[in-house]
Design an enzyme around this catalytic site. Structure first.
Site, mmCIF file in Angstrom:
data_model
loop_
_atom_site.group_PDB
_atom_site.id
_atom_site.type_symbol
_atom_site.label_atom_id
_atom_site.label_comp_id
_atom_site.label_asym_id
_atom_site.label_seq_id
_atom_site.Cartn_x
_atom_site.Cartn_y
_atom_site.Cartn_z
ATOM 1 N N ASP A 136 0.838 -1.194 0.000
ATOM 2 C CA ASP A 136 0.000 0.000 0.000
ATOM 3 C C ASP A 136 0.876 1.248 0.000
ATOM 4 O OD1 ASP A 136 -2.164 -1.681 0.188
ATOM 5 O OD2 ASP A 136 -2.486 -1.358 2.340
ATOM 6 N N ARG A 137 0.359 2.309 -0.581
ATOM 7 C CA ARG A 137 1.138 3.546 -0.685
ATOM 8 C C ARG A 137 1.722 4.016 0.651
ATOM 9 N NH1 ARG A 137 -0.454 8.903 -4.214
ATOM 10 N NH2 ARG A 137 1.433 10.078 -3.744
#
Length: 216
Positions: free
Chosen positions: A58-59
């Protein structure tokens, strides 16, 4: 992006929090583009450079990621991740306590996508759900927070973040699933992929890669 390992088939890096794994409509900087630029300069390659994305973080999550340098490696690594061959270990700071230090506790929940994005944790077997499994071990408790180690046993979207929040201990800085408690500079959350073990795509031996956690 910090390089952890490089050979003819693999590029293993430590992704910083806040960086996309792959480019999207925002046009923000992403790991694959940076990796291609790095390889192009490192080996003075003309034309396009191959860097295959075989898994994602995830970012807002930092940590170890492996990229394939050849199509053969990409296919074999993708199959490994599809069949859950790799071993994935994370560190997290959570708002809450998940038990006494030292003992592993397995969490198994149903996970369903939400229309507005993200996922929801639901009872096992719920309509439209997929099973999410992970193991958690508390390393330290301090006041209202804990440092935990997580072994990811399935690979669902936002799985660790959603399941820890459902267990009453959301990841620090995770506004989507937790509380408005900022972490570090506000671009990341207190979740770091610290260890990844895979079978090398051509040499077949087990390789273990460790990404030191950021100072935050």
């Amino acid at each position: 992006m910090n390089t952890l390992y490089l050979d003819n088939h693999l590029l293993v890096v430590n992704k910083p929090a806040g960086q996309l794994s792959q480019g999207d409509s925002t046009g923000d900087a992403d790991l694959v583009t940076e990796a291609k630029a790095f390889l192009k300069e490192r080996f003075d390659k003309p034309g396009n450079v191959f860097a295959g994305l075989v898994h994602r973080l995830d970012r807002p999550t930092s940590g170890v990621m492996v990229l394939a340098r050849t199509s053969k490696a990409a296919a074999r690594l993708s199959e490994q991740f599809r069949t859950r061959g790799p071993e994935k270990t994370y560190l997290a700071i959570v708002d809450g306590h998940l038990g006494d230090t030292g003992a592993w506790v397995e969490h198994e929940d149903g996970i369903v996508p939400k229309e507005a994005g993200g996922v929801a944790v639901v009872p096992l077997g719920s309509t439209g759900s997929q099973t999410g499994r992970l193991r958690v071990r508390t390393l330290a408790n301090e006041h209202r927070r804990s440092l935990v180690e997580v072994e990811l046993l399935t690979g669902r979207k936002h799985q660790i973040r959603a399941q820890l929040a459902a267990a009453g201990a959301p990841v620090m800085g995770d506004f989507r699933y937790g509380k408005p408690t900022a972490f570090a500079d506000g671009h990341g959350i207190a979740l770091h992929a610290v260890r990844l073990a895979i079978d090398h795509p051509t040499q077949k031996d087990r390789r273990v890669f460790v990404a030191p956690p950021p100072a935050s």
